[in-house]
Scaffold this motif. Sequence first.
Motif, PDB file in Angstrom:
ATOM      1  N   MET A 141       0.814  -1.214   0.000  1.00 38.91           N
ATOM      2  CA  MET A 141       0.000   0.000   0.000  1.00 38.91           C
ATOM      3  C   MET A 141       0.856   1.276   0.000  1.00 38.91           C
ATOM      4  O   MET A 141       0.449   2.296   0.542  1.00 38.91           O
ATOM      5  CB  MET A 141      -0.969   0.024   1.197  1.00 38.91           C
ATOM      6  CG  MET A 141      -2.117  -0.961   1.091  1.00 38.91           C
ATOM      7  SD  MET A 141      -3.270  -0.477  -0.220  1.00 38.91           S
ATOM      8  CE  MET A 141      -4.544  -1.737  -0.008  1.00 38.91           C
ATOM      9  N   LYS A 142       2.025   1.177  -0.624  1.00 38.96           N
ATOM     10  CA  LYS A 142       2.878   2.333  -0.828  1.00 38.96           C
ATOM     11  C   LYS A 142       2.774   2.760  -2.293  1.00 38.96           C
ATOM     12  O   LYS A 142       2.326   1.998  -3.153  1.00 38.96           O
ATOM     13  CB  LYS A 142       4.335   2.004  -0.476  1.00 38.96           C
ATOM     14  CG  LYS A 142       4.544   1.523   0.960  1.00 38.96           C
ATOM     15  CD  LYS A 142       4.235   2.618   1.959  1.00 38.96           C
ATOM     16  CE  LYS A 142       4.536   2.142   3.377  1.00 38.96           C
ATOM     17  NZ  LYS A 142       4.223   3.195   4.392  1.00 38.96           N
ATOM     18  N   GLY A 143       3.191   3.968  -2.570  1.00 32.19           N
ATOM     19  CA  GLY A 143       3.111   4.469  -3.937  1.00 32.19           C
ATOM     20  C   GLY A 143       4.081   3.773  -4.876  1.00 32.19           C
ATOM     21  O   GLY A 143       5.245   3.550  -4.532  1.00 32.19           O
ATOM     22  N   LEU A 144       3.598   3.420  -6.070  1.00 33.85           N
ATOM     23  CA  LEU A 144       4.419   2.759  -7.085  1.00 33.85           C
ATOM     24  C   LEU A 144       4.219   3.500  -8.398  1.00 33.85           C
ATOM     25  O   LEU A 144       3.108   3.573  -8.922  1.00 33.85           O
ATOM     26  CB  LEU A 144       3.995   1.293  -7.227  1.00 33.85           C
ATOM     27  CG  LEU A 144       4.669   0.476  -8.335  1.00 33.85           C
ATOM     28  CD1 LEU A 144       6.170   0.375  -8.103  1.00 33.85           C
ATOM     29  CD2 LEU A 144       4.036  -0.911  -8.419  1.00 33.85           C
ATOM     30  N   LEU A 145       5.301   4.086  -8.932  1.00 33.43           N
ATOM     31  CA  LEU A 145       5.211   4.885 -10.148  1.00 33.43           C
ATOM     32  C   LEU A 145       5.457   4.031 -11.389  1.00 33.43           C
ATOM     33  O   LEU A 145       6.332   3.167 -11.405  1.00 33.43           O
ATOM     34  CB  LEU A 145       6.227   6.032 -10.107  1.00 33.43           C
ATOM     35  CG  LEU A 145       6.014   7.102  -9.030  1.00 33.43           C
ATOM     36  CD1 LEU A 145       7.119   8.142  -9.104  1.00 33.43           C
ATOM     37  CD2 LEU A 145       4.647   7.756  -9.184  1.00 33.43           C
ATOM     38  N   GLN A 146       4.676   4.329 -12.421  1.00 33.83           N
ATOM     39  CA  GLN A 146       4.827   3.651 -13.708  1.00 33.83           C
ATOM     40  C   GLN A 146       4.734   4.688 -14.832  1.00 33.83           C
ATOM     41  O   GLN A 146       3.828   5.515 -14.863  1.00 33.83           O
ATOM     42  CB  GLN A 146       3.730   2.594 -13.886  1.00 33.83           C
ATOM     43  CG  GLN A 146       3.825   1.839 -15.204  1.00 33.83           C
ATOM     44  CD  GLN A 146       2.621   0.941 -15.432  1.00 33.83           C
ATOM     45  OE1 GLN A 146       1.492   1.314 -15.102  1.00 33.83           O
ATOM     46  NE2 GLN A 146       2.839  -0.242 -15.987  1.00 33.83           N
TER      47      GLN A 146
END
Length: 255
Positions: A232-237
């Motif tokens: 539930m942490k931010g993941l950039l794509q």
Amino acid sequence: MGAASPVAGINPAVLDTGSGPVRVMCAMSVPRLGWQDHMFCWPRGLIPYGISPVRLEGAFWGQCLERVLTEMVELDTDPKAPPLWLLTLDYDTIFEADAVPKMLTYATASDYDIVAALQMKRRAEEPLFTMASSEGERLNEAPRDHFVYHNVVKANTCHFGFTMIRAAALKRMPHPWFLGKPDKDGQWGPERVDDDIHFWQVAEKAGVKCGVCTRVCIGHAEVWFKWPDKNMKGLLQHPGDFWEAGGKAPETAWQ
């Protein structure tokens, strides 16, 4: 009926530098829609110095920019006026409020004809310029000290995100300045020459000296998709990665 002049009624700003007064105009090639961050960035970086950006809107970036720059150069006819510098901005450029005077300080004190700010590529961990060795081969890296000890470093290709150009240098360059060319098979693959690269090739043949100012850096607006990861942490794509994966989230995204 001919198209109205985008430059008509726009007077150059006159700014004092350590090398004497100069005139400055700003040219932009823009699409119909743009980045709001840029739209709220340029006023605080140009208006205090009396610079009014001149934009030409259209689908053909190179044609629009060349038309604006050409008209600015053709109006530069008074030999007694201070030197004219033309600032180009991209619609996704982010820059600090004092970038213009900083850039002029280093550009006018140098013997360079074109000086671009330091900017990063999208979707890549490398700057948006190229350098060549004394043998003419492209350099993949250079010592950090080279950029620390020099205000402006020589470059073969740069960008137009935030770039100062001596109008006198453009007068030495034959048209077209911007021209896209396909590869030897007539296709637009990796070996093609884009509009902006053609500009740098023409500049080099005309003896126009181009460089990057290591004292002025600018931001490059870019979209990212943000997913929740497995914790539930931010993941950039990057959008390109999303579509190349068939429109799928990263493997480490929340399932």
